[in-house]
Design a protein around this motif. Structure first.
Motif, PDB file in Angstrom:
ATOM      1  N   GLU A  57       0.827  -1.208   0.000  1.00 57.12           N
ATOM      2  CA  GLU A  57       0.000   0.000   0.000  1.00 57.12           C
ATOM      3  C   GLU A  57       0.862   1.259   0.000  1.00 57.12           C
ATOM      4  O   GLU A  57       0.513   2.253  -0.651  1.00 57.12           O
TER       5      GLU A  57
ATOM      6  N   ALA B 236       2.088   1.611  -3.546  1.00 57.95           N
ATOM      7  CA  ALA B 236       0.979   2.047  -4.408  1.00 57.95           C
ATOM      8  C   ALA B 236       0.647   3.515  -4.170  1.00 57.95           C
ATOM      9  O   ALA B 236       0.408   4.270  -5.123  1.00 57.95           O
TER      10      ALA B 236
ATOM     11  N   VAL C  73      -5.401  -2.678  -3.592  1.00 52.93           N
ATOM     12  CA  VAL C  73      -3.979  -3.000  -3.722  1.00 52.93           C
ATOM     13  C   VAL C  73      -3.773  -4.464  -3.367  1.00 52.93           C
ATOM     14  O   VAL C  73      -4.221  -4.927  -2.310  1.00 52.93           O
TER      15      VAL C  73
ATOM     16  N   HIS D  32      -0.608  -1.140 -12.739  1.00 52.96           N
ATOM     17  CA  HIS D  32      -1.792  -0.332 -12.461  1.00 52.96           C
ATOM     18  C   HIS D  32      -2.835  -0.608 -13.524  1.00 52.96           C
ATOM     19  O   HIS D  32      -2.613  -0.393 -14.705  1.00 52.96           O
TER      20      HIS D  32
END
Length: 111
Positions: free
Chosen positions: A6, A9, A47, A106
């Motif tokens: 996370e 991300a 995520v 992504h």
């Protein structure tokens, strides 16, 4: 491992000129990992983090049931925030961690 993914991300989204609105937003039905603003679009990001791809790409872990729950959670967040978004998008970010590198995949509008 999940927290690391996370963090990766979130940094990736910020580098892509998105503004983070929330992390780990929770309600009794579940949790949204990241909520960001991309222009006038509110983006809800799931995520998934993996060590290597021995069990497939991380994004493959988002099942139909998980996608359905994410849509419900996104609707609830928007309702609770009284947010009027120009666009709403549900993305998946897969983070693959190898020995010394984290790779980001992504998938915009994947859910």
């Amino acid at each position: 491992m999940g927290d690391f993914g996370e963090d990766v991300a979130a940094a990736y989204l910020e580098e892509d000129a998105m503004t983070l609105l929330a992390r780990n937003w929770r309600c009794r039905e579940g949790e949204l990992d990241l909520i960001a603003l991309d222009g006038d679009a509110v983006v809800f990001v799931e995520v998934k983090t993996r060590r290597g791809q021995g069990f497939g790409a991380p994004a493959e872990a988002v099942t139909v049931a998980k996608a359905r729950r994410l849509r419900r959670l996104a609707a609830r967040w928007l309702s609770e925030q009284s947010w009027s978004a120009g666009e709403v998008r549900l993305d998946v970010i897969g983070v693959v961690v190898t020995d010394d590198t984290a790779y980001v995949e992504h998938y915009e509008g994947a859910v």
